[in-house]
Design an enzyme around this catalytic site. Structure first.
Site, PDB file in Angstrom:
ATOM      1  CB  SER A 165     -48.607 -78.814 -57.935  1.00  0.00           C
ATOM      2  OG  SER A 165     -48.648 -79.591 -56.821  1.00  0.00           O
ATOM      3  CE  LYS A 179     -47.499 -82.628 -58.502  1.00  0.00           C
ATOM      4  NZ  LYS A 179     -48.832 -81.976 -58.059  1.00  0.00           N
ATOM      5  CB  SER A 193     -52.059 -80.517 -59.972  1.00  0.00           C
ATOM      6  OG  SER A 193     -50.738 -80.542 -59.473  1.00  0.00           O
ATOM      7  CE  LYS A 241     -48.679 -79.147 -62.394  1.00  0.00           C
ATOM      8  NZ  LYS A 241     -49.786 -78.761 -61.284  1.00  0.00           N
TER       9      LYS A 241
END
Length: 286
Positions: free
Chosen positions: A67, A70, A123, A231
């Site tokens: 993730s 992202k 997320s 992130k």
């Protein structure tokens, strides 16, 4: 309604704008980085403004990145979407996407900015797909824009085929490329504000009498002095991944660890060591 690029001229203007964005190559140094390390399979630590590399381990090795993808998704949306307050209808493709989610409902209406918070804090894979479809028309078209954004950021050893980072053999990056993408993202004020937010409560929730509460999964914001992003990510294939950042005394450090069990602890150690090195450099120049 769905946001779309109006025509080929508009599309080309977006690409030209991307190519004109500031990007740079990292300046590698054999510094005191050897005195500290990480259990990560790949890692890099850089000073964001000047691009000085303070630590590197297998930084050009191509790996799944889960993730942390992202970051690029958000950056791409912020560059092609001019009205973040616009309300859009959640596309069917975004309902029930596997993995982490903010539980978007079919026909639900949200602002683009709300979905960006859901994407980066919680997320939400459903937010990733919703943003891709509403801004580009399809996941496939959005992925092409992601790759354009990555190249404009200086990332040349990556390939992206989806906006969420769920496993795909053609979806990969490197620690060095993710640092370049993160540096580009942290030059955007809206992105910075989003990733530094611990809790977001302004997102409506269909068929509920209260708003969603979206919590940031990034513990760096609480664990590390000056922590301000960015992130987390995890899949079985990628392992635990983290792109993190901190700002102190006018300097900002970006850290990427890929496939790292103690990702928060290792990132804190790497960033703290990086700031110590920057302080030594500054003292030596006085």
């Amino acid at each position: 309604m769905r946001l779309k690029l109006r025509n080929n001229i508009c599309f080309m203007s977006v690409i030209v704008a991307l190519l004109l964005c500031v990007s740079f190559n990292f300046r590698y140094f054999k510094a005191d980085a050897q005195t500290y390390g990480t259990s990560a399979a790949s890692a890099i630590v850089v000073e964001r403004t000047g691009g000085k590399v303070l630590y590197s381990k297998n930084a050009d090795e191509k790996r799944p990145i889960a993730s942390t993808t992202k970051i690029l998704t958000a950056l791409t949306v912020l560059r092609i979407c001019k009205d973040l307050e616009e309300t859009v209808t959640v596309p069917d493709e975004a309902v029930g996407v596997e993995g982490s989610s903010i539980y978007l409902a079919r026909g639900e209406k949200l602002r683009i900015i709300d979905m960006l918070y859901g994407l980066m804090l919680q997320s939400g894979n459903d937010c990733a797909v919703a943003l891709a479809v509403t801004t580009a028309g399809s996941v496939e078209k959005f992925a092409r824009l992601m790759n354009d954004t990555a190249r404009a950021s200086g990332a040349s050893n990556s390939n992206f085929v989806n906006p969420h980072g769920l496993p795909d053999s053609d979806h990969y990056s490197t620690a060095a490329d993710m640092a370049l993408i993160a540096c580009a993202a942290m030059r955007n004020d809206v992105f910075r504000e989003i990733v530094a937010t611990k809790v977001y409560k302004d997102c409506t929730w269909k068929d509920h009498e209260y708003n969603r509460t979206i919590n940031n999964k990034n513990k760096i914001l609480s664990m590390l002095e000056g922590g301000n992003g960015i992130k987390t990510g995890y899949t079985k294939a990628a392992g635990r991944c983290l792109v993190s950042s901190a700002q102190r005394n006018g300097k900002e450090v970006i850290c990427v660890v890929l496939d790292c069990g103690p990702m928060f602890e290792d990132s804190c150690k790497l960033i703290n060591a990086a700031f110590e090195e920057l302080e030594k450099d500054a003292a030596a120049k006085e």
